[in-house]
Design a protein around this motif. Structure first.
Motif, PDB file in Angstrom:
ATOM      1  N   ASN A 157       1.001  -1.220   0.018  1.00  0.00           N
ATOM      2  CA  ASN A 157       0.106   0.036   0.030  1.00  0.00           C
ATOM      3  C   ASN A 157       0.776   1.115  -0.177  1.00  0.00           C
ATOM      4  N   ASP A 242      -4.760   6.145   3.710  1.00  0.00           N
ATOM      5  CA  ASP A 242      -5.077   4.667   3.898  1.00  0.00           C
ATOM      6  C   ASP A 242      -6.132   4.495   4.770  1.00  0.00           C
ATOM      7  N   ARG A 245      -9.346   5.750   3.466  1.00  0.00           N
ATOM      8  CA  ARG A 245      -9.810   4.642   2.678  1.00  0.00           C
ATOM      9  C   ARG A 245     -10.685   3.442   3.608  1.00  0.00           C
TER      10      ARG A 245
END
Ligand SMILES: [Zn+2]
Length: 373
Positions: A157, A242, A245
């Protein structure tokens, strides 16, 4: 009936495993670029279209030229061939439709973030993911994996952490049938308004996350490239991304679940069409990304539960009076629907949701594209 469902987990590789994962990713990226250049050369010099099967056959030859490819599981390499083939197929499909898609591109260092075991070479035993050619990596299974695992994708990621995503085949779990029907309008003021008057408010993290991001990105832009401070700040920005998300995904799951539990027939606007119609007003903000994800999750949850979901054309859903059909243009700032013909008064979004329901019931809906999860 079997449906596909994906399960994602964080991985905890050791330093050595991290290096192996990164090497595997590098090899895959190299192969992708190599295969792409093969296709370009074959076409430019011989006017030949290489197929997926042609390229699969060249794989052993390539291994001879670049022995480090031997360090990667053979199906992972085959999956790279598959990926490039899909990129080309999508390109030609869009060309055929008269669109102007970008030609498949060479992937730079940060433009290739995952590789996939499409069939075998992996297994999960207790708290370990065993990967062929890499080893046993610690994994945190925060929820049980259901059904049969079909593919295993490793992804790095934005903050440099590794995740795994399993695509599984699970039996559909139909809920008891209902008669209830609903039209759903997504908007900026509320996340969604339902045709029966219910609303889903925007969660607080929309605003908070956007502010945090704006602040961090401003800071980042002032820092000189290549400095340690900039790399650090870049990582912080990636972390915020992140986090947002994840929050967004949880929120969409929760709201979609409620709707699927309550309604048998679900009608939504086709967001792709809506975005094209409304243009720049749909800035790339958190809400925008959330609607698309909400629609995807709702689509697969509806499928799993045996609900009917259809997308309707968003043209006129805002302008038309849901009670008498009178059409009158509305400015974006007009938040109320106030019909001059029949006197119907409602909020702009509720009127739209009622129109969406009516369009769905008229059978004017279309079947949604299958969700990409
Ligand atoms: Zn009216």
């Amino acid at each position: 009936m079997l449906i596909r469902k994906s399960f994602q987990f964080r991985l905890y590789p050791t330093k050595k495993q991290k290096r192996l994962l990164q090497e595997c990713l590098n090899e895959c990226r190299w192969l992708y670029n190599e295969l792409l250049s093969e296709r370009i050369v074959a076409y430019d010099e011989l006017e030949m279209h290489l197929s997926k099967y042609d390229q699969m056959m060249f794989l052993p030859l390539l291994k001879g030229e670049k022995p480090s490819l031997e360090g990667v599981h053979s199906q992972v390499l085959q999956n790279v061939v598959d990926r490039l083939d899909k990129a080309f197929k999508a390109f030609f499909r869009r060309c055929k439709k008269g669109e102007k898609p970008g030609f498949p591109r060479f992937r730079g260092m940060h433009r290739y973030s995952s590789f996939c075991y499409p069939q075998s070479g992996f297994s999960v035993v207790e708290n370990e993911l065993k990967l062929s050619k890499i080893g046993k990596i610690r994994i945190k299974l925060h929820r049980p994996i259901q059904g049969t695992i079909k593919t295993c994708t490793l992804r790095k990621n934005a903050s440099g952490e590794w995740e795994v995503s399993f695509s599984c085949e699970v039996p559909a779990k139909p809920l008891p049938q209902k008669e209830s029907k609903v039209g759903i309008d997504v908007g900026l003021e509320q996340f969604a308004v339902l045709s029966d008057g219910d609303t889903v408010a925007n969660p607080r993290f929309f605003k908070k996350g956007e502010k945090q991001l704006a602040k961090a990105q401003k800071k980042l832009s002032k820092l000189e490239k290549g400095t340690k401070q900039r790399r650090k700040t870049g990582k912080a920005v990636a972390k915020i991304h992140d986090k947002i998300r994840n929050q967004r995904k949880n929120f969409c799951h929760k709201e979609a679940k409620k709707i699927v539990e309550n309604y048998q027939y679900i009608y939504l606007e086709d967001l792709e069409v809506k975005k094209m119609m409304e243009g720049s007003y749909f800035a790339k903000n958190i809400a925008d990304a959330s609607w698309s994800q909400f629609c995807q999750i709702l689509t697969y949850k509806a499928e799993e539960a045996g609900r009917q979901l259809k997308l309707v054309n968003p043209a006129y859903t805002t302008q038309m009076c849901s009670q008498c059909g009178h059409i009158e243009a509305k400015e974006l700032k007009e938040r109320k629907h106030n019909c001059r013909k029949c006197g119907y008064k409602a909020s702009r979004d509720l009127n739209a949701a009622q129109n969406i329901l009516a369009l769905g019931l008229d059978g004017l809906g279309t079947i949604p594209r299958s969700p990409r999860l």
